[in-house]
Structures are given as C-alpha cells and as structure tokens.
Motif scaffolding. Structure first.
Motif, mmCIF file in Angstrom:
data_model
loop_
_atom_site.group_PDB
_atom_site.id
_atom_site.type_symbol
_atom_site.label_atom_id
_atom_site.label_comp_id
_atom_site.label_asym_id
_atom_site.label_seq_id
_atom_site.Cartn_x
_atom_site.Cartn_y
_atom_site.Cartn_z
ATOM 1 N N UNK A 1 -4.492 18.716 -20.075
ATOM 2 C CA UNK A 1 -4.647 19.290 -21.419
ATOM 3 C C UNK A 1 -3.668 20.442 -21.581
ATOM 4 N N UNK A 2 -2.940 20.466 -22.694
ATOM 5 C CA UNK A 2 -1.970 21.517 -22.930
ATOM 6 C C UNK A 2 -2.672 22.835 -23.249
ATOM 7 N N UNK A 3 -1.959 23.935 -23.036
ATOM 8 C CA UNK A 3 -2.531 25.256 -23.256
ATOM 9 C C UNK A 3 -2.165 25.749 -24.652
ATOM 10 N N UNK A 4 -2.951 26.689 -25.138
ATOM 11 C CA UNK A 4 -2.713 27.333 -26.424
ATOM 12 C C UNK A 4 -2.618 28.830 -26.192
ATOM 13 N N UNK B 1 1.535 21.452 -16.934
ATOM 14 C CA UNK B 1 2.168 20.134 -16.877
ATOM 15 C C UNK B 1 1.104 19.090 -16.573
ATOM 16 N N UNK B 2 0.353 18.647 -17.576
ATOM 17 C CA UNK B 2 -0.690 17.638 -17.349
ATOM 18 C C UNK B 2 -0.069 16.312 -16.948
ATOM 19 N N UNK B 3 -0.832 15.424 -16.301
ATOM 20 C CA UNK B 3 -0.298 14.118 -15.903
ATOM 21 C C UNK B 3 0.187 13.322 -17.105
ATOM 22 N N UNK B 4 1.171 12.457 -16.847
ATOM 23 C CA UNK B 4 1.755 11.687 -17.939
ATOM 24 C C UNK B 4 0.783 10.668 -18.515
#
Length: 502
Positions: free
Chosen positions: A1-4, A169-172
């Motif tokens: 999950x990307x960060x904010x 860098x979450x998994x692709x």
C-alpha cells in the motif's frame, strides 16, 4: 500500500513549491505573499523511483477557531490526521521560529512518522538554520531547494529510511500499487471519424467545474455534496484561491468536482495573486466537461453572471445554472417564474439551458442538479448521422431558403457532423463568406429543436467545394474555347507554316 504524506509548515516556507516540484507541474498557486494556500490539495508525487500520495496544506497560524486563519489551521490538522506521515518544512534561511516549535509539538502528539525538511538550503547563511533544526527533536534535517530542485535524491532516501522499503515499494502484484494515477482523468474521445459514434457510456468518469461570482456559495455546495467540511468556507468573499479537485461518487459514477475562485469583473482584478486565481479558474473551466454556474438567488443575473455564462459557452463546455441560496427566498413560485423569464431573455445564445434551484446550506435540490448534469453531459456527447442531417437540411432550406446576397442565391449542398463535445457541424455551400449571421442562428435554433440539443453550445462552419478554375489570387479563370495561336497544328500533328504577308 502506498503512503500518504502531508506537507506541513508555517506560512511562506515553500510548501506549495515543493508540492509542484514533486507533482512535476504547476498545480498549486505560488506567490511571495504568505498564506496563499488555504484549502488542502491532494496530488500524486514522483521522486525518482518513489511514488506516493501527498497533500498540500495551509500554513499553521495561531488564531481562534472562528477566524479565517483558525479554519485554515483546522484544514491542515485534518490533512495530518488523514495522512500516514508528514513532510515538515522549515525555512533554513530564516531559522527556527515559535510557530515551527509549536507545529513540532503538534506532530509529536500525533505519533506519526515525520521527515524534517530544511528548504531554501541554497541560500547564503542557511547553515545556521539547519543546525537550529536539531532542537526540534525530529531527527536530522534534509536540506533541499524546492525552487531549484536541489536535494531531491536526499529527500527520497530520507522518506524511504523513515517509512521503510516495504511501505514505500509495495510488491508489483499488489493491485493497490498500480492504483496511483495522474491527477488528470483522460477525456473520453468520441469516434469523430465515424458517421455514428458509440453509445453513451454512463459509467465513465465525469469532470464538473463549479464557477460563479465571489461569495455565491460554490465551496458550500461542494461540501454538501461530499457530506463533510472538505473545503474552506465562511462569510468572507474570495476565500477560495486555488482550483481544488475533489473526488465524489453519485449513483456508482465517479465524478471529479473542481472548486474555483470567484470571478470578479476584469477591471476590478488588480492584485497579482487574484490574477493567478482567476487564471487557475479559467484553466479549470477548459479542463471540465460540465460547468455549473452558481447564481445567487437573492441577486441573480448580475452583469458578471452573464459574462461568466457567455465565457462557458464560448469555451464549448456544457453549462448548467444553479440558483443557490434558494432557502432564503420567500415567494418561491413568483421568483421561479421571474427567473425562468430572465433566463430565456438574457441568455439567448444558449437557448434551453438547464437551470436548477438549490440550497447549499440545507442540501435541497442537489439530486436534481446531479440528474441535470448527467443529462446535459449526454446531450453534449450526442452525434447525429449524416443521412438525417442532409434530409433535415433539404427540409429546412425548403421551408426557409437562405437569402440572396448581392443578387446571387446561396445554395447549401451537404451537411455532416465533424465533432462532438460540443457538437460541431460542417455545411458545404457555394459562398461560405456570404452566409448571414442571422441565417446561421436560424439553423442553430432549428438544430436544437429538431434533434433535441437544448442548452449546449453548437458550432456550425461553412466550406466551399474545390474550384478547379480558381487561381491563387481568388479570381476565377474561365476556360477558353478557342485554341491558342502557338498551338495551331495540322491534322498530322506538325506545325503549320506561317503565311507570309505581301
């Protein structure tokens, strides 16, 4: 999950400049005046190989909750609660201030990761400000220059070190990793080269801009749509400066709403910051598909209201009038008849424009407004087949033929739709430059009535067929029926001998 990450700091430390640098384009207004940013603006950031969400916030100021500064601070604190962490900007040139120390205490109480960023590190004498930043107790400051792009690699490493590589860098194969898209939504283009375009897709995203005079209730209307105090509102006129885009969903359809700054008369716009705000609002109008023009029901149809409506029509957007503050009207039936008459009389260039009465404070009429937005967008994308247009053109010419100009008749030969969004039509005729404007208005009004195209701008252009006898200077060369003297030949093809005189 990307960060904010929320970009926070006191006024005029370069938050919006860093926001534009990370976004890769100028989205937020930037000026030397402190307090330019008032609403929180989300966006997508790209920092080398790192992708994350970011939120631009207003500068933190100590003020009461009822003041404008206090409401701006509440918006910034809401962004901190929404984000996973913060990019805390300080001015390395000016050094630490009490406002910086207060904001550091607020961030520590929230217990979220913080990346301390020392902006304007390229300035002379910024070393002392960087050393003072250690007093905040938030770790080592990262020196950058948001204006010139210096230190971006160090900022990327600081973010990765603070949040960890797994979160950055979450998994692709994570579907959320591919969910980061650009702020812009691609415009769904119709098949302009086909006779009949594809059927209207009601599931595609829709972009709607809310425009109007200052203090007409634009931000209040959007907050009522969202069901939360997402945008800064108040009794003061001209609160909104940036064109803020917020996501909204209505009956399963994704909609992006653009809140814009109030548009005053051009003669009254003198300050540089207001000029930037107006330019940003005009950019939002060109970017939108449907434009809701908010009128104040208590004082409708001011001269500026008519100019804004005319601007939307000239830009080719699909317009809708929202008569806001309807809850303040007492004799509603009488007022409604008056507004209907004034709409037809004062906006003849957009005959049949849809108008809805709404109340931003109470939420009355919002469903009707969204239904009309969907209907006018469908009309805006409409295409008409060439066969129908040519049958209509023959019938229209037979009922009311074009007038004779300079004693010569005009003949309209062929018609087709060359584009949609808004619908544009091409008519092949004998003399395009001689068609009167009055006859073009007659054709446009007939198109609206016969093909059910009310309330949207229509474009009609004329073209003439290729004339093989037309020279470059525009004069018509008539073919000569007599052979040239130099081309006189005998039957066998040889040149005939010249006759001698005498």
């Amino acid at each position: 999950m990307t960060i904010t990450l929320a970009i926070v700091g006191r006024p005029n430390v370069g938050k919006s400049t860093l926001f534009n640098r990370l976004a890769g384009r100028k989205l937020a207004l930037v000026d030397d005046t402190p307090g330019v940013t008032r609403d929180r603006r989300p966006g997508d950031a790209k920092l080398v190989d790192l992708r994350f969400r970011m939120i631009d916030t207003a500068g933190l100021e100590v003020a009461g909750p009822d003041t404008l500064e206090g409401r701006m601070r509440a918006q910034s604190e809401a962004a901190m609660d929404e984000a996973d962490g913060a990019l805390f900007l300080i001015d390395a040139k000016a050094g630490l201030t009490p406002a910086d120390e207060l904001l550091a205490d607020i961030l520590r109480k929230r217990g979220k990761p913080v990346v301390l960023v020392a902006n304007k590190a390229e300035s002379k004498g910024s070393e002392s400000g960087m050393y003072d930043a250690y007093r905040l107790g938030l770790g080592e400051p990262c020196p950058i220059s948001a204006e010139h792009g210096g230190g971006m690699l160090d900022l990327r490493d600081a973010i990765v070190e603070t949040f960890g590589e797994e979160r950055c860098f979450p998994p692709k194969n994570d579907p959320l990793a591919e969910a980061i898209t650009d702020v812009d939504i691609p415009i769904p283009q119709g098949a302009d080269d086909e006779d009949e375009g594809p059927e209207y897709d009601e599931s595609k995203p829709l972009r709607v801009a809310i425009v109007g005079r200052p203090n007409a209730g634009k931000s209040t209307l959007i907050n009522r749509f969202l069901g939360e105090e997402r945008l800064l509102t108040g009794p003061e006129a001209g609160i909104t400066r940036d064109s803020i885009a917020v996501d909204f969903e209505w009956q399963g359809r994704k909609i992006k709403l653009f809140d814009t700054a109030g548009l005053r008369r051009k003669a009254r716009v003198q300050e540089k910051l207001e000029k930037l705000s107006v330019a940003d609002a005009l950019r939002a109008i060109r970017f939108a598909e449907v434009v809701v023009i908010v009128f104040d029901s208590t004082i409708p149809f001011e001269k500026q209201d008519l100019q804004i409506a005319d601007l939307v029509v000239r830009e080719g957007r699909a317009p809708i009038i929202a008569f806001n503050k309807w809850d303040l009207i007492e004799n509603r039936q009488e007022k409604l008849a008056e507004l209907r008459e004034m709409t037809e009389r004062l906006l003849p260039q957009i005959r049949g424009i849809r108008a809805v009465t709404v109340a931003g404070q109470t939420g009355d009429g919002l469903d009707r407004l969204m239904e009309n937005i969907a209907m006018v967008h469908k009309t805006w994308n409409k295409r008409v087949s060439t066969a129908k247009l040519n049958r209509w053109l023959d019938h229209t010419q037979g009922h009311h033929p074009p007038p004779a100009v300079s004693g010569r008749r005009l003949k309209l030969k062929y018609m087709t739709q060359i584009k949609s969004r808004p619908p544009g039509f091409m008519i092949s005729c004998t003399r395009p430059e001689a068609v009167p404007e009055s006859y073009t208005r007659y054709l446009v009004n007939s198109l609206r009535k016969d093909f059910d195209l009310p309330g949207i701008p229509l474009r009609v252009v004329y073209r003439s067929g290729d004339n093989p006898y037309a020279s470059k200077d525009g004069k018509t060369k008539r073919p000569s029926l007599m052979p040239k003297k130099s081309a006189r030949r005998t039957v066998s093809g040889k040149l005939a001998p010249k006759k001698r005189s005498g």
